[in-house]
Scaffold this active site. Sequence first.
Site, PDB file in Angstrom:
ATOM      1  N   ASN A  10       0.852  -1.183   0.000  1.00  0.00           N
ATOM      2  CA  ASN A  10       0.000   0.000   0.000  1.00  0.00           C
ATOM      3  C   ASN A  10       0.896   1.245   0.000  1.00  0.00           C
ATOM      4  O   ASN A  10       1.578   1.536   0.991  1.00  0.00           O
ATOM      5  CB  ASN A  10      -0.912  -0.034   1.229  1.00  0.00           C
ATOM      6  CG  ASN A  10      -1.862   1.125   1.295  1.00  0.00           C
ATOM      7  OD1 ASN A  10      -1.494   2.268   1.078  1.00  0.00           O
ATOM      8  ND2 ASN A  10      -3.108   0.827   1.629  1.00  0.00           N
ATOM      9  N   ASP A  68      -1.724  -3.951  10.280  1.00  0.00           N
ATOM     10  CA  ASP A  68      -3.082  -4.260   9.862  1.00  0.00           C
ATOM     11  C   ASP A  68      -3.941  -3.205  10.519  1.00  0.00           C
ATOM     12  O   ASP A  68      -3.807  -2.935  11.716  1.00  0.00           O
ATOM     13  CB  ASP A  68      -3.531  -5.661  10.237  1.00  0.00           C
ATOM     14  CG  ASP A  68      -4.776  -6.066   9.437  1.00  0.00           C
ATOM     15  OD1 ASP A  68      -4.848  -5.713   8.238  1.00  0.00           O
ATOM     16  OD2 ASP A  68      -5.678  -6.710   9.990  1.00  0.00           O
ATOM     17  N   ASP A 151      -9.939   7.925   4.232  1.00  0.00           N
ATOM     18  CA  ASP A 151      -9.645   9.286   4.713  1.00  0.00           C
ATOM     19  C   ASP A 151     -10.685  10.327   4.308  1.00  0.00           C
ATOM     20  O   ASP A 151     -11.027  11.195   5.112  1.00  0.00           O
ATOM     21  CB  ASP A 151      -8.254   9.736   4.261  1.00  0.00           C
ATOM     22  CG  ASP A 151      -7.131   9.061   5.034  1.00  0.00           C
ATOM     23  OD1 ASP A 151      -7.412   8.282   5.971  1.00  0.00           O
ATOM     24  OD2 ASP A 151      -5.953   9.318   4.704  1.00  0.00           O
ATOM     25  N   LYS A 171      -2.572  15.282  10.551  1.00  0.00           N
ATOM     26  CA  LYS A 171      -3.017  13.884  10.546  1.00  0.00           C
ATOM     27  C   LYS A 171      -1.984  12.997  11.221  1.00  0.00           C
ATOM     28  O   LYS A 171      -2.331  12.106  12.002  1.00  0.00           O
ATOM     29  CB  LYS A 171      -3.268  13.405   9.110  1.00  0.00           C
ATOM     30  CG  LYS A 171      -3.715  11.957   9.049  1.00  0.00           C
ATOM     31  CD  LYS A 171      -3.788  11.423   7.637  1.00  0.00           C
ATOM     32  CE  LYS A 171      -4.141   9.944   7.667  1.00  0.00           C
ATOM     33  NZ  LYS A 171      -3.928   9.280   6.387  1.00  0.00           N
ATOM     34  N   ARG A 177      -2.313   5.212  13.132  1.00  0.00           N
ATOM     35  CA  ARG A 177      -0.979   4.716  12.791  1.00  0.00           C
ATOM     36  C   ARG A 177       0.096   5.527  13.526  1.00  0.00           C
ATOM     37  O   ARG A 177       1.075   4.973  14.019  1.00  0.00           O
ATOM     38  CB  ARG A 177      -0.777   4.753  11.275  1.00  0.00           C
ATOM     39  CG  ARG A 177       0.384   3.919  10.799  1.00  0.00           C
ATOM     40  CD  ARG A 177       0.333   3.626   9.307  1.00  0.00           C
ATOM     41  NE  ARG A 177      -0.795   2.747   9.002  1.00  0.00           N
ATOM     42  CZ  ARG A 177      -1.905   3.146   8.372  1.00  0.00           C
ATOM     43  NH1 ARG A 177      -2.035   4.366   7.934  1.00  0.00           N
ATOM     44  NH2 ARG A 177      -2.885   2.289   8.150  1.00  0.00           N
TER      45      ARG A 177
END
Length: 190
Positions: A10, A68, A151, A171, A177
Amino acid sequence: MKKLIFATNNKGKLKEMQLLLPSIEIISLNDINWTEEIDEPFDTFHENALIKAVTIFKATQLPVLSDDSGLCIHALHGAPGVHSAYYGGHPRADQKNINKVLEELNGVTQREAYFKAVLCLIWEDQVHYFEGVVDGHIADNPMGVDGFGYDPIFIPTGYKESFAQLPLAIKNTLSHRAQAVNKLLAFLKS
């Protein structure tokens, strides 16, 4: 630790991780010529993160970090959850996933949700987990063009803008994350 393989294809996650860990050289799966998708057959973020990390560790014997993560919506009983990447079906497409969520929430006023990330680090033959959660709600329509995944429809608590509208610097201070990476950094310093 100077180098770390990040077990993802990704590009959005890879870019975010490179920004969050500037002192570590993040090696992508592409950098090691790994093109196969790693199955994520489990019902928990922990198990899916572990299978990705173990798969790459067995192939390389190098320190590996996997992630994940997913969007969990209370009105959808936690869905899309661990199935976030393919919620709209195969092949994976952010817009299909967003469309499915918005269709399922059509007419629903209770739109509370959270993003959850579980990082799995295999380092010195030990497995370590780091988690982060950010609360918010789902917008009625996509807002913004930055970011990736969900998002454009996720508005974190305390903000009026979606993750796709907020500057990356903001962010990256409050995302799920970022929280998990902060715990990882604290571990690496100890």
